[in-house]
Design an enzyme around this catalytic site. Structure first.
Site, short mmCIF file in Angstrom:
data_model
loop_
_atom_site.label_atom_id
_atom_site.label_comp_id
_atom_site.label_asym_id
_atom_site.label_seq_id
_atom_site.Cartn_x
_atom_site.Cartn_y
_atom_site.Cartn_z
N HIS A 122 0.88 -1.18 0.00
CA HIS A 122 0.00 0.00 0.00
C HIS A 122 0.92 1.23 0.00
O HIS A 122 2.01 1.20 0.56
CB HIS A 122 -0.83 -0.06 1.29
CG HIS A 122 -1.93 0.94 1.41
ND1 HIS A 122 -1.71 2.26 1.71
CD2 HIS A 122 -3.27 0.80 1.30
CE1 HIS A 122 -2.88 2.89 1.77
NE2 HIS A 122 -3.84 2.03 1.53
N ASP A 199 2.59 -4.64 8.12
CA ASP A 199 1.40 -3.83 7.93
C ASP A 199 0.22 -4.81 8.01
O ASP A 199 -0.04 -5.57 7.08
CB ASP A 199 1.49 -3.14 6.57
CG ASP A 199 0.17 -2.51 6.13
OD1 ASP A 199 -0.84 -2.67 6.83
OD2 ASP A 199 0.18 -1.88 5.05
N GLN A 202 -5.03 -5.32 6.86
CA GLN A 202 -6.06 -6.23 6.33
C GLN A 202 -6.11 -7.56 7.06
O GLN A 202 -7.04 -8.35 6.85
CB GLN A 202 -5.80 -6.52 4.84
CG GLN A 202 -5.89 -5.32 3.95
CD GLN A 202 -7.31 -4.76 3.86
OE1 GLN A 202 -8.30 -5.45 4.05
NE2 GLN A 202 -7.40 -3.47 3.56
N LYS A 225 -10.74 -0.65 10.08
CA LYS A 225 -10.88 -1.85 9.23
C LYS A 225 -11.23 -3.08 10.08
O LYS A 225 -11.35 -4.18 9.57
CB LYS A 225 -9.61 -2.07 8.43
CG LYS A 225 -9.42 -0.96 7.40
CD LYS A 225 -8.23 -1.16 6.52
CE LYS A 225 -8.18 0.00 5.52
NZ LYS A 225 -6.97 -0.05 4.70
N CYS A 363 -4.60 2.43 -3.84
CA CYS A 363 -3.35 2.85 -3.18
C CYS A 363 -2.21 1.86 -3.39
O CYS A 363 -1.36 1.68 -2.50
CB CYS A 363 -3.56 3.10 -1.68
SG CYS A 363 -4.71 4.40 -1.32
#
Ligand SMILES: *Cc1c(COP(=O)(O)O)cnc(C)c1O
Length: 405
Positions: A122, A199, A202, A225, A363
């Site tokens: 991202h 990261d 998700q 999220k 992104c």
């Protein structure tokens, strides 16, 4: 099996119509909807306990502080961190990554050092490292991917070397849904002394995450999220790293004492939490974590797999559909294009039928350069989506294609 209808009834926003059709919300990789308990917690905070935290000044301040710190403990348990001092509240994944780049990064990365990213990143896990690399004369290297959207794992053996100081990758790709083999990567990075930032924007909704077992050095995610509010994020870091890192933002709460001659800094985690945080949002993140913990992970992942399989099978029956990202291990994300139709046109026609998807580059521009397309249509699933909604989405898509042809 997951009682999806009972879960849906907890999400007020899902009960509405959009353009005269029942809302089919399939943009969960951009942000998830919020259960009523999260919404009501924010309301209750402002109605009953609103006060600034950590000041120990009065009754409400004490209650606010207690609730705020309870969320830190819930987040610690959720990630299986060793201690609450390792949980820093930020404004989101982007903010967490920038914090690491501006503190650990500026302290530990020098000219000629290498920062390893992947083709799946991202922008928020690319740009902060580019800014750092530019300042320090460091080099960005990139893990290449196969056509199916998985890392070329064999390339890690040459990409990770004694110049590599940091590897920063996502756990699950927001653009393709690929679940990445971060365990392998973390072991290889640590073998040469490199640190690893994950990261997790998700992944935290898709699978249980155990930062202790993973042995990653940093892990980041956003509350919004994970069925929580916007404006709140988490940075997990190993204590020995956080302790050695200089503070980033200066201000109230992050200090022990201030004089014009010399300021001393507060203990972890407060050293990295300058100023008044999003108190209501952090407390509501605690409720979002309770919601996620009230579900069974095996049922959640099985349900999302079923949604993904159903959507994939139905999409592949449509002439001209090309799916990007066909990894064997995927989370609930399907990115696709249809013949030469522009993703934006398809998204607009889906929206007119009440179906919310994301179109564009999500992104991840370097990834679409790799595939040679400007972007895709992306449908992404959450626990409250149903198989019937997948069918409505496919019916709407066929109509959109018909109108465009
Ligand atoms: C959404 C997302 C981000 C950025 O999160 P923010 O909440 O916008 O800070 C970073 N990485 C991935 C994989 C994401 O999905």
């Amino acid at each position: 099996m997951l009682d999806v209808h009972a879960i849906r009834s907890l999400f007020p926003i899902l009960q509405q119509q959009v353009h005269g059709r029942p809302l089919v919300y399939l943009d969960n990789a951009a942000t998830t909807q919020k259960p009523i308990a999260v919404i009501e917690r924010i309301d209750a905070y402002y109605r009953t306990t609103n006060a600034n935290i950590h000041r120990g000044a009065h009754h409400l301040a004490n209650i606010s502080t207690e609730h705020f710190e309870q969320t830190r403990e819930k987040t610690r348990a959720f990630l299986n961190a060793r201690e609450t001092a390792e949980i820093i509240f930020t404004s989101g994944t982007t903010d967490s990554i920038n914090l690491v780049a501006q503190t650990w990064g500026r302290q530990n990365i020098g000219a000629g050092d290498e920062i390893l990213l992947s083709m799946l990143e991202h922008h928020s896990n690319i740009v902060p490292w580019q800014m750092l690399a530019e300042e320090k004369g460091a080099v960005i290297r990139v893990i290449p991917i196969h056509d199916n959207g998985t890392w070329q794992v064999e390339s890690l053996d040459t990409l990770i070397n004694e110049r590599t100081k940091l590897v920063a990758v996502n756990h699950v790709s927001n653009a393709l849904g690929t679940i990445n083999p971060i365990e392998t990567l973390i072991a290889k990075a640590h073998a040469t002394g490199a640190k690893v930032l994950i990261d997790g924007a998700q992944s935290v909704t898709h699978m249980p995450v155990d930062v202790h077992a993973l042995d990653c050095d940093f892990y980041c995610f956003s509350a919004h999220k994970l069925y929580g509010p916007t404006g709140v994020g988490v940075l997990y870091g190993k204590r020995e790293l956080l302790d050695a890192m200089p503070p980033w933002r200066g201000g109230g709460e992050m200090i022990k004492s201030v004089s014009f001659e010399k300021t001393t800094y507060n203990e972890l985690p407060h050293k990295f939490e300058a100023g008044t945080p999003h108190i209501a949002g952090v407390i509501a993140l605690g409720i979002a974590i309770d919601f996620v913990q009230s579900l069974s992970w095996s049922e959640v992942t099985a349900h999302k797999q079923q949604l993904l399989d159903h959507a994939t099978a139905l999409l592949l029956e449509i002439d001209g559909v090309r799916i990007f990202g066909t990894a064997p291990h995927k989370a609930g994300v399907v990115s696709f294009n249809v013949a030469s139709h522009h993703p934006f046109d398809i998204g607009t026609l889906l929206d007119q039928q009440g179906v919310a998807v994301r179109t564009g580059h999500h992104c991840t521009e370097p990834l679409w350069n790799f595939y040679g397309v400007p972007g895709t249509v992306r449908a992404s699933f959450a626990v409250y989506n149903t198989l019937e909604e997948i069918e409505s989405f496919i019916t709407a898509l066929k109509k959109a294609i018909h109108l465009l042809s």
